[in-house]
Design a protein around this motif. Structure first.
Motif, mmCIF file in Angstrom:
data_model
loop_
_atom_site.group_PDB
_atom_site.id
_atom_site.type_symbol
_atom_site.label_atom_id
_atom_site.label_comp_id
_atom_site.label_asym_id
_atom_site.label_seq_id
_atom_site.Cartn_x
_atom_site.Cartn_y
_atom_site.Cartn_z
ATOM 1 N N GLY A 197 0.825 -1.202 0.000
ATOM 2 C CA GLY A 197 0.000 0.000 0.000
ATOM 3 C C GLY A 197 0.859 1.251 0.000
ATOM 4 N N LYS A 198 0.217 2.396 0.135
ATOM 5 C CA LYS A 198 0.938 3.660 0.199
ATOM 6 C C LYS A 198 1.678 3.745 1.532
ATOM 7 C CE LYS A 198 -2.350 6.107 -2.754
ATOM 8 N NZ LYS A 198 -3.318 7.233 -2.861
ATOM 9 N N PRO A 199 2.928 4.233 1.510
ATOM 10 C CA PRO A 199 3.715 4.261 2.743
ATOM 11 C C PRO A 199 3.006 4.933 3.914
ATOM 12 C CG PRO A 199 5.133 4.715 0.872
ATOM 13 C CD PRO A 199 3.724 4.669 0.344
ATOM 14 N N ARG A 200 2.392 6.095 3.680
ATOM 15 C CA ARG A 200 1.762 6.817 4.793
ATOM 16 C C ARG A 200 0.586 6.026 5.367
ATOM 17 N NH1 ARG A 200 1.864 12.165 6.581
ATOM 18 N NH2 ARG A 200 0.640 12.310 8.498
ATOM 19 N N GLU A 201 -0.212 5.407 4.509
ATOM 20 C CA GLU A 201 -1.373 4.666 4.991
ATOM 21 C C GLU A 201 -0.954 3.453 5.815
ATOM 22 O OE1 GLU A 201 -3.743 3.808 1.584
ATOM 23 O OE2 GLU A 201 -4.346 5.908 1.283
ATOM 24 N N VAL A 202 0.071 2.743 5.349
ATOM 25 C CA VAL A 202 0.547 1.584 6.108
ATOM 26 C C VAL A 202 1.208 2.051 7.403
ATOM 27 C CG1 VAL A 202 2.040 -0.441 6.069
ATOM 28 C CG2 VAL A 202 0.798 0.224 4.003
ATOM 29 N N GLY A 203 1.964 3.150 7.321
ATOM 30 C CA GLY A 203 2.555 3.714 8.529
ATOM 31 C C GLY A 203 1.497 4.122 9.539
ATOM 32 N N ASP A 204 0.405 4.714 9.056
ATOM 33 C CA ASP A 204 -0.686 5.107 9.954
ATOM 34 C C ASP A 204 -1.288 3.886 10.635
ATOM 35 O OD1 ASP A 204 -0.442 7.823 9.451
ATOM 36 O OD2 ASP A 204 -2.051 7.887 7.963
ATOM 37 N N SER A 205 -1.405 2.791 9.900
ATOM 38 C CA SER A 205 -1.946 1.564 10.479
ATOM 39 C C SER A 205 -1.056 1.062 11.614
ATOM 40 C CB SER A 205 -2.084 0.489 9.400
ATOM 41 O OG SER A 205 -2.497 -0.741 9.958
ATOM 42 N N LEU A 206 0.246 1.081 11.403
ATOM 43 C CA LEU A 206 1.165 0.650 12.449
ATOM 44 C C LEU A 206 1.137 1.602 13.639
ATOM 45 C CD1 LEU A 206 4.158 -0.478 10.232
ATOM 46 C CD2 LEU A 206 2.820 -1.944 11.739
ATOM 47 N N ARG A 207 1.089 2.896 13.355
ATOM 48 C CA ARG A 207 1.040 3.866 14.457
ATOM 49 C C ARG A 207 -0.233 3.723 15.279
ATOM 50 N NH1 ARG A 207 4.134 6.712 10.643
ATOM 51 N NH2 ARG A 207 2.295 7.305 9.446
ATOM 52 N N ALA A 208 -1.342 3.368 14.639
ATOM 53 C CA ALA A 208 -2.580 3.144 15.375
ATOM 54 C C ALA A 208 -2.416 1.979 16.348
ATOM 55 C CB ALA A 208 -3.730 2.884 14.408
ATOM 56 N N ARG A 209 -1.737 0.946 15.915
ATOM 57 C CA ARG A 209 -1.517 -0.207 16.792
ATOM 58 C C ARG A 209 -0.587 0.158 17.948
ATOM 59 N NH1 ARG A 209 -1.676 -5.510 12.916
ATOM 60 N NH2 ARG A 209 -2.761 -4.583 11.149
ATOM 61 N N ILE A 210 0.437 0.937 17.646
ATOM 62 C CA ILE A 210 1.369 1.362 18.693
ATOM 63 C C ILE A 210 0.644 2.260 19.695
ATOM 64 C CG2 ILE A 210 3.467 2.688 19.144
ATOM 65 C CD1 ILE A 210 4.333 1.774 16.224
ATOM 66 N N SER A 211 -0.174 3.175 19.199
ATOM 67 C CA SER A 211 -0.939 4.055 20.090
ATOM 68 C C SER A 211 -1.879 3.255 20.975
ATOM 69 C CB SER A 211 -1.727 5.080 19.268
ATOM 70 O OG SER A 211 -0.851 5.972 18.589
ATOM 71 N N SER A 212 -2.485 2.219 20.416
ATOM 72 C CA SER A 212 -3.384 1.367 21.216
ATOM 73 C C SER A 212 -2.601 0.652 22.324
ATOM 74 C CB SER A 212 -4.065 0.337 20.329
ATOM 75 O OG SER A 212 -4.966 0.954 19.435
ATOM 76 N N ALA A 213 -1.374 0.228 21.991
ATOM 77 C CA ALA A 213 -0.544 -0.421 23.003
ATOM 78 C C ALA A 213 -0.167 0.562 24.113
ATOM 79 C CB ALA A 213 0.721 -0.987 22.352
ATOM 80 N N LEU A 214 0.063 1.813 23.757
ATOM 81 C CA LEU A 214 0.364 2.840 24.764
ATOM 82 C C LEU A 214 -0.856 3.109 25.640
ATOM 83 C CD1 LEU A 214 2.478 5.435 22.747
ATOM 84 C CD2 LEU A 214 3.199 4.226 24.813
ATOM 85 N N GLU A 215 -2.022 3.174 25.020
ATOM 86 C CA GLU A 215 -3.249 3.417 25.781
ATOM 87 C C GLU A 215 -3.510 2.283 26.766
ATOM 88 O OE1 GLU A 215 -6.181 3.948 22.780
ATOM 89 O OE2 GLU A 215 -5.361 5.878 22.094
ATOM 90 N N ALA A 216 -3.208 1.064 26.348
ATOM 91 C CA ALA A 216 -3.394 -0.077 27.245
ATOM 92 C C ALA A 216 -2.505 0.022 28.476
ATOM 93 C CB ALA A 216 -3.118 -1.371 26.486
ATOM 94 N N ARG A 217 -1.303 0.588 28.297
ATOM 95 C CA ARG A 217 -0.395 0.740 29.430
ATOM 96 C C ARG A 217 -0.889 1.807 30.391
ATOM 97 N NH1 ARG A 217 2.061 -1.668 25.637
ATOM 98 N NH2 ARG A 217 4.094 -2.687 25.786
ATOM 99 N N ALA A 218 -1.604 2.793 29.867
ATOM 100 C CA ALA A 218 -2.090 3.893 30.702
ATOM 101 C C ALA A 218 -3.391 3.550 31.418
ATOM 102 C CB ALA A 218 -2.275 5.147 29.858
ATOM 103 N N ALA A 219 -4.058 2.491 30.956
ATOM 104 C CA ALA A 219 -5.374 2.140 31.514
ATOM 105 C C ALA A 219 -5.248 1.609 32.953
ATOM 106 C CB ALA A 219 -6.039 1.103 30.624
#
Length: 219
Positions: A197-219
């Protein structure tokens, strides 16, 4: 800490202040963004905008390797995610890339290694971009899940925001940071995709997963 104009631009952009294009050229927009970032963080020097380690970005790669992390791969990345869904430390700690002038650092991104942590999925040996074929060692869902967790930990440790300017794939480095990367296409394909896919779109997908992992740590 040696800070280039390009690195400063990327850092203030990651902190939410626009310096204009990330082009390495000092100008009024970069100066305004720097001042705004310093005021927001209540710091008195440019160096204080950065983590004390000097590390400020994470670059995501795949090794184009097969099953089993090898020593050559460990020399080029600070952290590798194996096909067995285990994390392997590189030969050098991330801090080795705070200053690359001594020649002892993990060389994972052309001309953009200083201040950058290299994290790689050990996968994609034999893959073809066009016509696409993932080869016999494709990236696995388990690798992506562990990558998100490990990068989230690095973001917390080194005060790195999860943004396209600070956590990005190798394929995003050239369009985002303006430094030629020899047409690198990692990471533009993830499990479940029919083709890269387009680099930015795939990068956004990975960043969403990383952000979710960060949110889980803060919960």
């Amino acid at each position: 800490m040696k800070i280039s104009t390009r690195d400063l631009q990327a850092r203030v952009a990651a902190l939410g202040f626009s310096p204009g294009p990330i082009d390495g050229l000092w100008g009024p927009r970069t100066q305004q963004a720097q001042r705004a970032a310093m005021a927001a963080r209540k710091v008195g020097s440019v160096a204080e905008l950065f983590h004390c380690s000097g590390l400020h970005r994470i670059h995501l790669h795949w090794t184009a390797g097969a099953s089993g992390v090898i020593e050559l791969e460990r020399q080029h990345y600070h952290l590798l995610i194996g096909q067995d869904a285990r994390a392997y430390a590189g030969a050098l700690k991330p801090e080795a890339n705070a200053d690359c002038t001594d020649g002892v650092y993990a060389a994972h991104t052309r001309a953009m290694n200083t201040g950058a942590i290299g994290v790689a999925l050990d996968a994609m040996a034999g893959a073809l971009e066009t016509p696409f074929h993932p080869g016999p060692y494709p990236v696995t869902p388990e690798q992506v899940a562990l990558l998100a967790d490990e990068v989230a930990d690095l973001c917390l440790t080194y005060d790195i925001p999860v943004t396209p300017f600070s956590v990005l794939t190798h394929a995003e480095v050239q369009p985002t940071l303006g430094v030629w990367q020899r047409r690198k296409w990692d990471i533009t394909w993830l499990p479940g995709m029919k083709a890269p896919g387009k680099p930015r779109e795939v990068g956004d997908s990975l960043r969403a997963r990383i952000s979710s992992a960060l949110e889980a740590r803060a919960a």
